[in-house]
Design a protein around this motif. Structure first.
Motif, PDB file in Angstrom:
ATOM      1  N   GLU F  91     -31.478  43.987 -48.443  1.00  0.00           N
ATOM      2  CA  GLU F  91     -31.856  43.767 -47.043  1.00  0.00           C
ATOM      3  C   GLU F  91     -31.153  44.788 -46.145  1.00  0.00           C
ATOM      4  O   GLU F  91     -31.758  45.366 -45.243  1.00  0.00           O
ATOM      5  CB  GLU F  91     -31.444  42.334 -46.676  1.00  0.00           C
ATOM      6  CG  GLU F  91     -31.980  41.836 -45.373  1.00  0.00           C
ATOM      7  CD  GLU F  91     -31.690  40.347 -45.186  1.00  0.00           C
ATOM      8  OE1 GLU F  91     -31.662  39.581 -46.187  1.00  0.00           O
ATOM      9  OE2 GLU F  91     -31.483  39.939 -44.029  1.00  0.00           O
ATOM     10  N   ILE F  92     -29.870  45.032 -46.422  1.00  0.00           N
ATOM     11  CA  ILE F  92     -29.111  45.956 -45.586  1.00  0.00           C
ATOM     12  C   ILE F  92     -29.604  47.388 -45.756  1.00  0.00           C
ATOM     13  O   ILE F  92     -29.771  48.126 -44.783  1.00  0.00           O
ATOM     14  CB  ILE F  92     -27.600  45.850 -45.911  1.00  0.00           C
ATOM     15  CG1 ILE F  92     -27.077  44.496 -45.444  1.00  0.00           C
ATOM     16  CG2 ILE F  92     -26.819  46.990 -45.258  1.00  0.00           C
ATOM     17  CD1 ILE F  92     -25.637  44.206 -45.843  1.00  0.00           C
ATOM     18  N   GLN F  93     -29.876  47.794 -46.985  1.00  0.00           N
ATOM     19  CA  GLN F  93     -30.285  49.194 -47.137  1.00  0.00           C
ATOM     20  C   GLN F  93     -31.687  49.435 -46.579  1.00  0.00           C
ATOM     21  O   GLN F  93     -31.979  50.538 -46.088  1.00  0.00           O
ATOM     22  CB  GLN F  93     -30.116  49.694 -48.578  1.00  0.00           C
ATOM     23  CG  GLN F  93     -30.840  48.981 -49.658  1.00  0.00           C
ATOM     24  CD  GLN F  93     -30.231  49.321 -51.030  1.00  0.00           C
ATOM     25  OE1 GLN F  93     -29.119  49.837 -51.139  1.00  0.00           O
ATOM     26  NE2 GLN F  93     -30.950  49.018 -52.094  1.00  0.00           N
ATOM     27  N   ARG F  94     -32.526  48.440 -46.572  1.00  0.00           N
ATOM     28  CA  ARG F  94     -33.826  48.580 -45.919  1.00  0.00           C
ATOM     29  C   ARG F  94     -33.649  48.732 -44.403  1.00  0.00           C
ATOM     30  O   ARG F  94     -34.321  49.544 -43.767  1.00  0.00           O
ATOM     31  CB  ARG F  94     -34.714  47.383 -46.240  1.00  0.00           C
ATOM     32  CG  ARG F  94     -35.261  47.405 -47.668  1.00  0.00           C
ATOM     33  CD  ARG F  94     -35.607  46.025 -48.199  1.00  0.00           C
ATOM     34  NE  ARG F  94     -36.481  45.293 -47.339  1.00  0.00           N
ATOM     35  CZ  ARG F  94     -37.809  45.339 -47.381  1.00  0.00           C
ATOM     36  NH1 ARG F  94     -38.407  46.109 -48.274  1.00  0.00           N
ATOM     37  NH2 ARG F  94     -38.536  44.623 -46.569  1.00  0.00           N
ATOM     38  N   LEU F  95     -32.713  47.956 -43.843  1.00  0.00           N
ATOM     39  CA  LEU F  95     -32.452  48.045 -42.410  1.00  0.00           C
ATOM     40  C   LEU F  95     -31.915  49.427 -42.020  1.00  0.00           C
ATOM     41  O   LEU F  95     -32.338  50.014 -41.012  1.00  0.00           O
ATOM     42  CB  LEU F  95     -31.426  46.963 -42.021  1.00  0.00           C
ATOM     43  CG  LEU F  95     -30.848  47.062 -40.605  1.00  0.00           C
ATOM     44  CD1 LEU F  95     -31.927  46.857 -39.554  1.00  0.00           C
ATOM     45  CD2 LEU F  95     -29.723  46.045 -40.418  1.00  0.00           C
ATOM     46  N   ILE F  96     -30.974  49.940 -42.793  1.00  0.00           N
ATOM     47  CA  ILE F  96     -30.405  51.257 -42.455  1.00  0.00           C
ATOM     48  C   ILE F  96     -31.501  52.323 -42.489  1.00  0.00           C
ATOM     49  O   ILE F  96     -31.616  53.154 -41.582  1.00  0.00           O
ATOM     50  CB  ILE F  96     -29.267  51.624 -43.444  1.00  0.00           C
ATOM     51  CG1 ILE F  96     -28.150  50.569 -43.408  1.00  0.00           C
ATOM     52  CG2 ILE F  96     -28.701  53.016 -43.122  1.00  0.00           C
ATOM     53  CD1 ILE F  96     -27.111  50.724 -44.527  1.00  0.00           C
ATOM     54  N   GLY F  97     -32.325  52.297 -43.531  1.00  0.00           N
ATOM     55  CA  GLY F  97     -33.399  53.283 -43.653  1.00  0.00           C
ATOM     56  C   GLY F  97     -34.363  53.220 -42.473  1.00  0.00           C
ATOM     57  O   GLY F  97     -34.700  54.239 -41.862  1.00  0.00           O
ATOM     58  N   ARG F  98     -34.804  52.004 -42.128  1.00  0.00           N
ATOM     59  CA  ARG F  98     -35.733  51.855 -41.002  1.00  0.00           C
ATOM     60  C   ARG F  98     -35.129  52.378 -39.712  1.00  0.00           C
ATOM     61  O   ARG F  98     -35.790  53.035 -38.907  1.00  0.00           O
ATOM     62  CB  ARG F  98     -36.076  50.371 -40.773  1.00  0.00           C
ATOM     63  CG  ARG F  98     -37.127  49.793 -41.685  1.00  0.00           C
ATOM     64  CD  ARG F  98     -37.736  48.499 -41.113  1.00  0.00           C
ATOM     65  NE  ARG F  98     -36.747  47.533 -40.690  1.00  0.00           N
ATOM     66  CZ  ARG F  98     -36.229  46.571 -41.461  1.00  0.00           C
ATOM     67  NH1 ARG F  98     -36.618  46.448 -42.724  1.00  0.00           N
ATOM     68  NH2 ARG F  98     -35.346  45.722 -40.982  1.00  0.00           N
ATOM     69  N   SER F  99     -33.851  52.076 -39.493  1.00  0.00           N
ATOM     70  CA  SER F  99     -33.202  52.450 -38.228  1.00  0.00           C
ATOM     71  C   SER F  99     -33.156  53.961 -38.067  1.00  0.00           C
ATOM     72  O   SER F  99     -33.388  54.489 -36.970  1.00  0.00           O
ATOM     73  CB  SER F  99     -31.785  51.866 -38.189  1.00  0.00           C
ATOM     74  OG  SER F  99     -31.851  50.455 -38.226  1.00  0.00           O
ATOM     75  N   LEU F 100     -32.863  54.671 -39.157  1.00  0.00           N
ATOM     76  CA  LEU F 100     -32.768  56.125 -39.051  1.00  0.00           C
ATOM     77  C   LEU F 100     -34.137  56.774 -38.964  1.00  0.00           C
ATOM     78  O   LEU F 100     -34.319  57.772 -38.267  1.00  0.00           O
ATOM     79  CB  LEU F 100     -31.950  56.681 -40.220  1.00  0.00           C
ATOM     80  CG  LEU F 100     -30.469  56.272 -40.112  1.00  0.00           C
ATOM     81  CD1 LEU F 100     -29.770  56.436 -41.432  1.00  0.00           C
ATOM     82  CD2 LEU F 100     -29.782  57.097 -39.034  1.00  0.00           C
ATOM     83  N   ARG F 101     -35.111  56.204 -39.661  1.00  0.00           N
ATOM     84  CA  ARG F 101     -36.463  56.759 -39.555  1.00  0.00           C
ATOM     85  C   ARG F 101     -36.999  56.625 -38.129  1.00  0.00           C
ATOM     86  O   ARG F 101     -37.814  57.435 -37.680  1.00  0.00           O
ATOM     87  CB  ARG F 101     -37.414  56.075 -40.543  1.00  0.00           C
ATOM     88  CG  ARG F 101     -37.189  56.495 -41.983  1.00  0.00           C
ATOM     89  CD  ARG F 101     -38.333  56.069 -42.902  1.00  0.00           C
ATOM     90  NE  ARG F 101     -38.498  54.625 -42.985  1.00  0.00           N
ATOM     91  CZ  ARG F 101     -37.841  53.823 -43.817  1.00  0.00           C
ATOM     92  NH1 ARG F 101     -36.941  54.328 -44.659  1.00  0.00           N
ATOM     93  NH2 ARG F 101     -38.074  52.527 -43.840  1.00  0.00           N
ATOM     94  N   ALA F 102     -36.520  55.604 -37.403  1.00  0.00           N
ATOM     95  CA  ALA F 102     -37.031  55.371 -36.046  1.00  0.00           C
ATOM     96  C   ALA F 102     -36.696  56.515 -35.095  1.00  0.00           C
ATOM     97  O   ALA F 102     -37.353  56.687 -34.062  1.00  0.00           O
ATOM     98  CB  ALA F 102     -36.483  54.050 -35.496  1.00  0.00           C
TER      99      ALA F 102
END
Lengths: 241, 241, 241, 241, 241, 241
Positions: F91-102
């Motif tokens: 869950e955390i690594q999905r969140l980090i990835g999404r945040s940076l792609r934004a």
């Protein structure tokens, strides 16, 4: 006389730094740097032993080894994501555990376990040897923590243990291979030695041509020289002798 | 002079039998018995190499190791049922592969792979060493098969390789430990040697007290003696010299 | 009348050899050869039962099945390396376990378990049937071992059990298919029969065209004929009747 | 004459409902109820075949089987959470796939695959048989979808296929066992039959005492009677005959 | 004013159906449809708690989530066959569990567990929200079952809980996204609200451009409106208020 | 006004240190400390994209997250040894990835991938937020590395992104929870904000009682205040503005 790739003399260790007490939560810890290789070693105390020792009155020391994905030149797979540890990882953590148990009086520990976690932050050759050398410091500090809490009555460590790799470079024995040297060496050997000079583990591997008995002895001579220095670093790190 | 548990003299191998051509389908095979230890070694030829060698013109030799669940005194878990190979299994199969590659001219193979499967039918100590000794025979026969089919032009094996374990029993060096001796030994070392006398691998481990350099050399001396006999058995098994 | 691929008459078994007491450590063991198919069957006794039987006073018989990677024409993946057993492997080991439980008085065993390991050394068709036939011998010998140690008071085996495959070759029923015949058969059926003539398992599968009731009965007739001979081999192997 | 647990006469099927077109996205689908057993069958078309068929011009039909965790009296583990499918699951999905391939002209499909997913919503015995019967409807509808899209030129289904379980209850053969009857039956057999009366699969298992040839034939007779009715339900569901 | 892809007004839920008592074996169950999305929710009661709660006198509520392979437009891998649950699956089942625990008095349950299984039969967006809304009904019914059996003395559910997704479509906030709308939305937020108006979970994610505080509040306003209707459906489904 | 456990004022961040260029091999790296929480973030550039982007001309940014076993008060299992990543980790690594792609213009990257590895060396609450804040620095430096090598022509980062957790302590909103505060908070929310003030992710969870809309807005206000400071730290670390 040849010049080895690193430019060091054949009997020179890389720059060594042992930094104790680096992990906030662990009972014992040490960050070891051997040149660019950097390993974080923590010792975790738990008040239980593996099933085969329950009721034996004896303790256990074990190790786990890991490498951060970008500790290396090119990013490696995260073993947790792949779902299993490689054969190399398992081989190394078995070696670290055996080496530390060789200088520990397991009976003096009573029924408790200590796990040494050796995590490579930067890899530049010699990570398994650095792990053993650093883990001894973490283990010593963890036992001191247990002594201060009166969990154990005497220090279970009977001796020091440290490790160094040696190799054959253009036929000549050289000490403490870095990654570049290791990939070019004709043979590669890891020696785990005790403070009193005993051999705990010898692992020699010919990469290309087989090596001779005389060469094995040259490598061992260098290892004695190198671990002698590492023992002084360890004592300084834990504040003894 | 002490008597070792098996009653053998300190420099005596167990009874050795190398039986070639035992597997119907494999390109090369050998069943090796060292006393009660029995290992089936097969060599399987495949016309492809691992990704890192594609286009290199070079071949590859690798090994897998297994133990039948009831090869041992008490039944062990089937690794296929547990869903993973133990660290010990992976460590052994990496050792077998390295040992055989050390005497193989991978370029002379061309782009093909040979997998050595070493399956322990009965275990009584020394299974990794027996696997190496037997696998050399299987590999030799597989290369002969490839020569007869004109898949390769010259024999890629440059030398023989064999392995034996030695140990310290009440301070004395003894050759070719069986299971009972291994569990009582003070130190245990596996030596992988070539026909020309070179060292390919040395793996020495102190089980209790560390061992000395002199003891390491005694163990190595016995290993030379033992592998000398194993080389004769190998040549007889493949019908050379 | 057609000639089947093996040249055998339609009601001929392959050459059968049942060799008992082949595994040094197991409480019971048997190597079975049916032509080129060769399976090593061992029976391992353990003084505990699965959770669902604890406190029931009843025992359990189960089986595991494996194939050496080079038992077959081309090398197969090692299931331990792949990390899981195939559906075929699990289906076969469930069948072997059910077949042996069908002739075992589990209450007479008391709370102990016997695991039959059936490992295929060479595969040439009919490995699951050979496993059942050989495992009965290993199980019988293991129970005799338990009787001799006074672990059990009476022989829990109530009957013999053996298995054979039959198939339709160009419309004709033939007994004991080898690999080549099996791959060409129109239908393939495995029959597990008891010494008293009862059916324990029937598994018939049409490979191409469906088969008829009359054909099923022809196959069953051949299976009775074949298992009759296998029962004599089993009795000879364990030294009864 | 005994009364079976369900109160049905020995040759009575449970109440059967085949509901086609129940899944919004699948190319073909059918929900089948046999009494309280309820299975959702979907057929998914993909324009690719497994590696062993690439370039063969031939298609493939395969099946996967699952059970919702609370389809049963007590909640079972979710296989996705446990990380592997049980042997039972794999055995069942192999059976469903074989049964449907037996009535499919794989060449007429061209190089495409159809996967039948059979998911048990409620289990009360006979789930593998219900899956086969329902999957045939889903497969038929998926092929009709492909015909309407001109992906294939002719209907690849050569015949109907349906399955039913039979068992021995107090010595008497009874049709279509529910869970309670299945757990009390002396023997249990699954029959997979084609519309033309051919046998595709016979799987008979003695739960306690072995069964006789005459009993096998009684069970088969009931299965013919039961599948006859199921074929009518299938034809109604797809709107033929 | 723009028209959203579904043609619904910005504050319109899809057609909602909550069907209780749909699973024969489960202590509580509910099938929820939100437009084309369909989820089967079952509640399973077990008389034990996870290790961390043993002896605490307190109960536990947890959830598992799954999707049938062909619930989606193109068939997805079966997680049981792949051998692990995806990150998305684990994230969703953790959310469902937290949401239901937020309205449950775990102490009033005593030491028992309830597992909510939410299995998506057809997916068209909003499956995690539908799972929460439907699972509340299943949980309520399971507690009623426990009350009727005198396993618990008082209803542990303190409030209702329901969830709905909202999103930004061309800058405008819209309620209850279907799959097509979700894939085109600029931002997507899931809100889990209680009957008394409290927030249990807020999960807002910008898909493209970041969103503003004002937009977050618009989305929340719609979610209040939508869950207000869902609470009425829940009460009707369980026959209260 | 209450005093929060850490003694900080309600709007005070912990002591923040962002140390760039800490990893020898990575193209970009940053060690972030937020009080006692310490995370090592590395960015690894690879000249390939996941299958779904091949041929699209577009790049990808993804993240992996890990925690050293003894980063926490009591040693946790090593995920590589357990054989799978927990749901929390995924869950955390999905969140980090999404945040940076934004905040990344994926088209401006061209077809290459950057993986952010966020490894927690010491955990004291807020590790996922610290990972996002530190990863932005590592990503910025990696892009600068690519610009200096002329692999890309323009900086693909469109904005800054940083994250902070806030919570309700005795009804009052407080900024940047440490572990002790987090375990006692009534609600816990993570906010991911951009330099321009936009919301990328909002994740609010009630631990006990639900929270109100007004409370959500108070938490968001604090998050704006905190990330404002974090943006200044980021700019200083990469030497801009």
């Amino acid at each position: 006389m040849t010049t080895r790739p690193s430019g060091r003399t054949s009997d020179a260790l890389r720059h060594v730094v042992l930094e104790p007490h680096v992990a906030r939560h662990a009972e014992g810890s040490c960050r070891i740097r051997m040149g660019n290789t950097e390993v974080l070693c923590t010792a975790s105390v738990e008040a239980r032993v593996p099933p085969f020792l329950r009721g034996s009155g004896q303790g256990w020391v074990t190790a786990e080894y890991g490498m951060l994905p970008r500790a290396t030149h090119t990013r490696g797979d995260r073993e947790a994501a792949r779902g299993k540890q490689s054969g190399r990882t398992q081989e190394i953590q078995r070696l670290i555990g055996r080496s530390l148990r060789a200088v520990t009086d397991l009976k003096a520990m009573g029924e408790m376990s200590i796990t040494l976690d050796c995590d490579v932050l930067t890899a530049d050759g010699g990570t398994r040897c650095a792990s053993i050398t650093g883990a001894w410091v973490a283990l010593h500090l963890a036992f001191r923590h247990c002594l201060s809490k009166n969990v154990i009555a005497t220090m279970p460590l009977k001796d020091q243990v440290a490790a160094v790799s040696c190799g054959l470079w253009q036929g000549e024995a050289v000490l403490d291979l870095d990654y570049d040297e290791d990939s070019k060496a004709q043979a590669d050997a890891n020696f785990v030695l005790t403070g009193k000079g005993g051999l705990v583990e010898v692992q020699g591997t010919a990469e290309g041509e087989p090596f001779s008995e005389a060469q094995l002895l040259s490598l061992l001579g260098l290892a004695r020289h190198g671990t002698g220095q590492l023992f002084r670093h360890q004592r300084a790190a834990v504040g003894i002798g």
